[in-house]
Design an enzyme around this catalytic site. Sequence first.
Site, PDB file in Angstrom:
ATOM      1  N   CYS A 115      15.260  46.986  79.243  1.00 32.51           N
ATOM      2  CA  CYS A 115      15.137  48.449  79.273  1.00 32.51           C
ATOM      3  C   CYS A 115      15.072  49.055  77.872  1.00 32.51           C
ATOM      4  CB  CYS A 115      16.296  49.058  80.047  1.00 32.51           C
ATOM      5  SG  CYS A 115      16.416  48.404  81.706  1.00 32.51           S
ATOM      6  N   HIS A 261      16.678  56.494  78.721  1.00 35.04           N
ATOM      7  CA  HIS A 261      16.254  55.519  79.727  1.00 35.04           C
ATOM      8  C   HIS A 261      16.812  55.955  81.079  1.00 35.04           C
ATOM      9  CE1 HIS A 261      15.660  52.049  82.073  1.00 35.04           C
ATOM     10  NE2 HIS A 261      16.898  51.593  81.995  1.00 35.04           N
ATOM     11  N   ASN A 291      14.375  53.291  88.110  1.00 33.83           N
ATOM     12  CA  ASN A 291      14.528  52.602  86.836  1.00 33.83           C
ATOM     13  C   ASN A 291      13.319  51.697  86.610  1.00 33.83           C
ATOM     14  OD1 ASN A 291      15.187  50.889  84.738  1.00 33.83           O
ATOM     15  ND2 ASN A 291      17.272  50.456  85.452  1.00 33.83           N
TER      16      ASN A 291
HETATM   17  N1  ACO Z   1      23.912  51.137  99.660  1.00 31.72           N
HETATM   18  C1  ACO Z   1      25.134  51.250 100.219  1.00 31.72           C
HETATM   19  N2  ACO Z   1      26.227  50.671  99.700  1.00 31.72           N
HETATM   20  C2  ACO Z   1      26.064  49.947  98.568  1.00 31.72           C
HETATM   21  C3  ACO Z   1      24.820  49.782  97.932  1.00 31.72           C
HETATM   22  C4  ACO Z   1      23.706  50.412  98.538  1.00 31.72           C
HETATM   23  N3  ACO Z   1      22.454  50.338  98.012  1.00 31.72           N
HETATM   24  N4  ACO Z   1      24.974  49.018  96.838  1.00 31.72           N
HETATM   25  C5  ACO Z   1      26.273  48.711  96.766  1.00 31.72           C
HETATM   26  N5  ACO Z   1      26.946  49.247  97.807  1.00 31.72           N
HETATM   27  C6  ACO Z   1      28.355  49.167  98.125  1.00 31.72           C
HETATM   28  C7  ACO Z   1      29.024  47.966  97.496  1.00 31.72           C
HETATM   29  O1  ACO Z   1      28.827  46.810  98.269  1.00 31.72           O
HETATM   30  C8  ACO Z   1      30.462  48.434  97.449  1.00 31.72           C
HETATM   31  O2  ACO Z   1      31.019  48.246  98.720  1.00 31.72           O
HETATM   32  P1  ACO Z   1      32.530  47.729  98.893  1.00 31.72           P
HETATM   33  O3  ACO Z   1      33.382  48.789  98.242  1.00 31.72           O
HETATM   34  O4  ACO Z   1      32.684  47.638 100.363  1.00 31.72           O
HETATM   35  O5  ACO Z   1      32.576  46.403  98.161  1.00 31.72           O
HETATM   36  C9  ACO Z   1      30.352  49.939  97.197  1.00 31.72           C
HETATM   37  O6  ACO Z   1      29.016  50.294  97.563  1.00 31.72           O
HETATM   38  C10 ACO Z   1      30.561  50.334  95.761  1.00 31.72           C
HETATM   39  O7  ACO Z   1      29.793  49.465  94.920  1.00 31.72           O
HETATM   40  P2  ACO Z   1      29.819  49.613  93.342  1.00 31.72           P
HETATM   41  O8  ACO Z   1      29.071  48.460  92.737  1.00 31.72           O
HETATM   42  O9  ACO Z   1      31.202  49.863  92.886  1.00 31.72           O
HETATM   43  O10 ACO Z   1      28.968  50.950  93.154  1.00 31.72           O
HETATM   44  P3  ACO Z   1      28.712  51.752  91.837  1.00 31.72           P
HETATM   45  O11 ACO Z   1      29.174  53.129  91.974  1.00 31.72           O
HETATM   46  O12 ACO Z   1      29.147  50.991  90.609  1.00 31.72           O
HETATM   47  O13 ACO Z   1      27.126  51.828  91.799  1.00 31.72           O
HETATM   48  C11 ACO Z   1      25.246  50.821  90.670  1.00 31.72           C
HETATM   49  C12 ACO Z   1      26.344  50.645  91.712  1.00 31.72           C
HETATM   50  C13 ACO Z   1      24.363  51.958  91.092  1.00 31.72           C
HETATM   51  C14 ACO Z   1      24.425  49.537  90.601  1.00 31.72           C
HETATM   52  C15 ACO Z   1      25.870  51.136  89.305  1.00 31.72           C
HETATM   53  O14 ACO Z   1      26.878  50.218  88.999  1.00 31.72           O
HETATM   54  C16 ACO Z   1      24.871  51.103  88.163  1.00 31.72           C
HETATM   55  O15 ACO Z   1      23.989  51.955  88.086  1.00 31.72           O
HETATM   56  N6  ACO Z   1      25.019  50.187  87.202  1.00 31.72           N
HETATM   57  C17 ACO Z   1      24.152  50.109  86.042  1.00 31.72           C
HETATM   58  C18 ACO Z   1      22.763  49.669  86.360  1.00 31.72           C
HETATM   59  C19 ACO Z   1      21.951  49.618  85.078  1.00 31.72           C
HETATM   60  O16 ACO Z   1      21.956  50.546  84.310  1.00 31.72           O
HETATM   61  N7  ACO Z   1      21.282  48.524  84.767  1.00 31.72           N
HETATM   62  C20 ACO Z   1      20.729  48.363  83.443  1.00 31.72           C
HETATM   63  C21 ACO Z   1      19.355  48.531  83.311  1.00 31.72           C
HETATM   64  S1  ACO Z   1      18.390  47.440  84.237  1.00 31.72           S
HETATM   65  C22 ACO Z   1      17.493  46.403  83.180  1.00 31.72           C
HETATM   66  O17 ACO Z   1      17.785  46.163  82.059  1.00 31.72           O
HETATM   67  C23 ACO Z   1      16.301  45.682  83.799  1.00 31.72           C
END
Ligand code: ACO
Length: 334
Positions: A115, A261, A291
């Site tokens: 990214c 980003h 993204n």
């Molecule tokens: N729909 C419904 N529920 C979901 C989903 C979904 N799509 N995805 C995860 N959940 C659930 C999980 O299983 C978890 O359930 P549990 O509590 O029963 O275990 C709950 O939701 C909470 O999950 P978290 O991982 O804690 O959710 P979070 O608020 O952290 O959001 C996310 C997840 C959106 C992925 C976030 O962590 C994020 O944006 N991280 C950074 C991503 C990023 O910036 N990546 C870098 C760039 S990518 C690159 O370089 C190619």
Amino acid sequence: MSEPAARILGTGHYLSPIVRTNADLERMVDTSDAWIVERTGIRERRIAPAEFATSDMATIAALQALESAELSAKDLDMILIATVTPDTPMPATAAFVQQKIGAGTCPALDISAACAGFVFGLSVADQFIRSGAMKHVLVVGAELLSRVVDWSDRTTCVLFGDGAGAAVLGPANGATARGRSRGILSTKLFTDGSLAPALMIPGGGSARPMTREGIDAKLNKIQMKGQDVFKVAVKNLQSSSQAALDQLGMTGADLDWICPHQANIRIIDLAVSRLGVPKEKMLVNIERVGNTSSASIPILLDESVRSGKVRPGDRVLMCALGAGISWGSAVVTV
Ligand code: ACO
């Protein structure tokens, strides 16, 4: 502040007309529109046509950028393609783009900084122009992430989209707009390889060549520890942006726009508020685009320039973080 050496002469972008909405994803995995919007800010993303490779999207964006720079592909001295979804492992996607846009035999190479790739590319181009070795450098961020996303993994498949964005850079030559010197004012780049396991496509390279078992285990797809990336993203985007501003003796108040980003609306909101910049200065398209990794900043910048929101002479902070973990920031007067 020293005078900028290189400036952006033109920008362009490509987004596929094929839209995949949150409602579409509700039919594919156990998720909901409400969850995706609340946790990420994303409502829909674009999926490249089946016959497209990354270089096809990059080519459309590049030709648009050349047109807006009023240059021909033959004027290019170097082509940099930031991508983690190359057409092939070998050769570089930049070689295909060179042929498709009709450039000469200028050096053409890929940058793998996920990214953060476009910001890395901008900085590399700036150094070559600053040194006098190159005059016109094409920098493209292009990603076909839909081919490396596991569409059965709800924790990643809701996040990503396809697209390409491009910028043509050339000598700043003392150009000004509204009394400001136009060009790249500062760039700060970082990588912390100790965090590499947080975001990977683990298979398909020399460490784990692809096997039938590897494909069954989806080692050729994106794996991410989302919360680990989230925490480091907020902290590092703020610190690299602060470092880029400090180098210029500036603060957030000196910026007209932040072009971050588009990873997650919560990451962007937190990082921008920690820089003390009001939300109105934040450029956002994540709800429509998702993204798109290295393509995200140049797509957003080009959309904002073409709509007239970002005007010549505006001071823009770009910042990005992704796999590596690599991150960086750039302050640019467009
Ligand atoms: N729909 C419904 N529920 C979901 C989903 C979904 N799509 N995805 C995860 N959940 C659930 C999980 O299983 C978890 O359930 P549990 O509590 O029963 O275990 C709950 O939701 C909470 O999950 P978290 O991982 O804690 O959710 P979070 O608020 O952290 O959001 C996310 C997840 C959106 C992925 C976030 O962590 C994020 O944006 N991280 C950074 C991503 C990023 O910036 N990546 C870098 C760039 S990518 C690159 O370089 C190619």
